[in-house]
Design a protein around this motif. Sequence first.
Motif, mmCIF file in Angstrom:
data_model
loop_
_atom_site.group_PDB
_atom_site.id
_atom_site.type_symbol
_atom_site.label_atom_id
_atom_site.label_comp_id
_atom_site.label_asym_id
_atom_site.label_seq_id
_atom_site.Cartn_x
_atom_site.Cartn_y
_atom_site.Cartn_z
ATOM 1 N N ASP A 1 0.888 -1.259 -0.068
ATOM 2 C CA ASP A 1 0.110 0.002 -0.028
ATOM 3 C C ASP A 1 0.954 1.368 -0.006
ATOM 4 O O ASP A 1 0.629 2.129 -0.415
ATOM 5 N N GLU B 1 -21.789 3.642 4.692
ATOM 6 C CA GLU B 1 -20.394 4.055 4.266
ATOM 7 C C GLU B 1 -19.764 2.759 3.552
ATOM 8 O O GLU B 1 -18.676 3.038 2.860
ATOM 9 N N PRO C 1 -9.682 4.561 -2.825
ATOM 10 C CA PRO C 1 -9.046 3.874 -1.804
ATOM 11 C C PRO C 1 -9.803 3.645 -0.446
ATOM 12 O O PRO C 1 -10.839 4.348 -0.391
ATOM 13 N N LEU C 2 -9.378 2.608 -0.028
ATOM 14 C CA LEU C 2 -10.185 2.184 1.410
ATOM 15 C C LEU C 2 -9.384 2.995 2.437
ATOM 16 O O LEU C 2 -8.174 2.900 2.680
ATOM 17 N N SER C 3 -10.178 3.690 3.226
ATOM 18 C CA SER C 3 -9.722 4.609 4.380
ATOM 19 C C SER C 3 -9.308 3.797 5.535
ATOM 20 O O SER C 3 -10.121 2.878 5.892
ATOM 21 N N ARG C 4 -8.245 4.053 6.231
ATOM 22 C CA ARG C 4 -7.812 3.327 7.313
ATOM 23 C C ARG C 4 -8.566 3.981 8.498
ATOM 24 O O ARG C 4 -8.581 3.133 9.571
ATOM 25 N N SER C 5 -9.450 4.798 8.485
ATOM 26 C CA SER C 5 -10.191 5.435 9.483
ATOM 27 C C SER C 5 -11.707 4.578 9.585
ATOM 28 O O SER C 5 -12.423 4.774 10.463
ATOM 29 N N ARG C 6 -11.887 3.399 8.682
ATOM 30 C CA ARG C 6 -12.939 2.814 8.722
ATOM 31 C C ARG C 6 -12.640 1.213 8.252
ATOM 32 O O ARG C 6 -11.323 0.923 7.811
ATOM 33 N N LEU D 1 -12.071 -1.980 6.476
ATOM 34 C CA LEU D 1 -11.374 -1.971 5.186
ATOM 35 C C LEU D 1 -12.113 -2.937 4.126
ATOM 36 O O LEU D 1 -11.397 -3.982 3.612
ATOM 37 N N GLU E 1 -15.709 -2.702 1.349
ATOM 38 C CA GLU E 1 -16.885 -2.034 0.708
ATOM 39 C C GLU E 1 -17.560 -2.846 -0.211
ATOM 40 O O GLU E 1 -17.086 -3.633 -1.003
#
Length: 456
Positions: free
Chosen positions: A15, A86, A113-118, A120, A122
């Motif tokens: 990443d 989300e 991009p997959l956010s590290r704040s959520r 991982l 979708e």
Amino acid sequence: MERLGPQDLMMLWPDDLGWPEVIGAFAILDGTGLLDPDGRFRVEAVREVIGSRLPQVPRFRQLLYTPRWGLGRPLWVDARFFDLTEHVRVRPFAAPPDEVRLLRTVEYVRALPLSRSRPLWEMWFLPGLADDRVAMFIKVHHTIADGPAGVTLLGTFLDLSADAPTTPARPWTPVPMPSSRNLFEDNLRRRVQAAEGTLSQLRRPATTLHQARERWPAVRENYLKGRAPRTSFNIPIGQHRRLAVIRSSLDAAKQIAHHHDAKLNDVLMSATAGGLRELLRSRGELVEDLVLRAFVPVSLHQEEPGKARGNQGGLMFVPLPIGEPDPIRRLRLIAEASARQKKYVVGAPEGILGRNRVLQRVMTRGLARQRWANVYVANIFGHPMPLYLAGARITEIFPVVPLIGNFTLAVAALSYAEQLNITVVADANACPDVDVFAQGVRDSLQALSSSQHLLA
């Protein structure tokens, strides 16, 4: 605490180099029951089903947390807040509702991009196909699952019938994040255990030497015995991808394998070799006597079918005789080589490489110039029966794998409901002619199928 293991970490470092390690699958659903009278997608009904199954997939409500220096490796922690909207999303695509536009849309949402704040993952729904069909694309970071575990994760949300009952989602309370003291103590304990393991090996030099000797043939065969030839499609990858799909019959592929004393995976690799032959010839490159090398992942999961979790894989390198023009001869050569290489499967990194993050990062960065293999070829076993999502039948499903380093071409097959569906993922700049390769794969499968009927 659930820390990332050595193999999980190897999925994390790319990443940072712009090679997002995201695996996924896109499916075509009979969307008749998923659209309201005005043709709008009933996303809330789907979210209700997905939400009810989340307790079976703890990772889908967890964050990947990287502690500060001295507190150990990254670990999974429950998200303090979780919003399903989300993660389960809708993106209608514009006319024309054809496969070209569909694959471009899948690539668009894959590249987000997959956010590290959520957590991982979708799941995207793409209404707009003809005949009330709806496409779905699910993407998951590779640290959560490999191919077999990804099939298990997806299966959590699917049913064997259209009228399977939906149970209400249970209340969820996240587990508090461990304190810095907890993390420090856990890290210290793991380091002590690792040191004790090293000392134990030093106290038993004969046993350690014996284990090293047992592993040496696999290391020598895969990493030290020859190098992959240089090709026009083994250059550092960029950010953009192109997808192509190949539909085939699982039964036909099995019959080809049976008639030629081969495995299903050998048929896939033989068809891949045929596609590579056509690709290189179309570029005016010499293929006579050319033998490329395929990177082939090998599942080391020991769980019962349908219960695989995490990353538990090995690898082997299989020679692909691109210079052989006869598809039958090519298949038999690959089957012989594959049977031989299965004796030399390399597992997850162990010892100092498995524990040292600096060495892992250096090794990952070196993939941009690797000469171990030319192409990635994976075969994933899916469910043999038709499956349903929120009452909608899945008519087709295709795997999507990532590209890293200088692998600008990857091939992945997924068996599902008597289908063997193949996806080609290519670097858009290095392989703008991916359709030439895909057609070569189709032609090779057709040639093998025709030869089987002649032999019968």
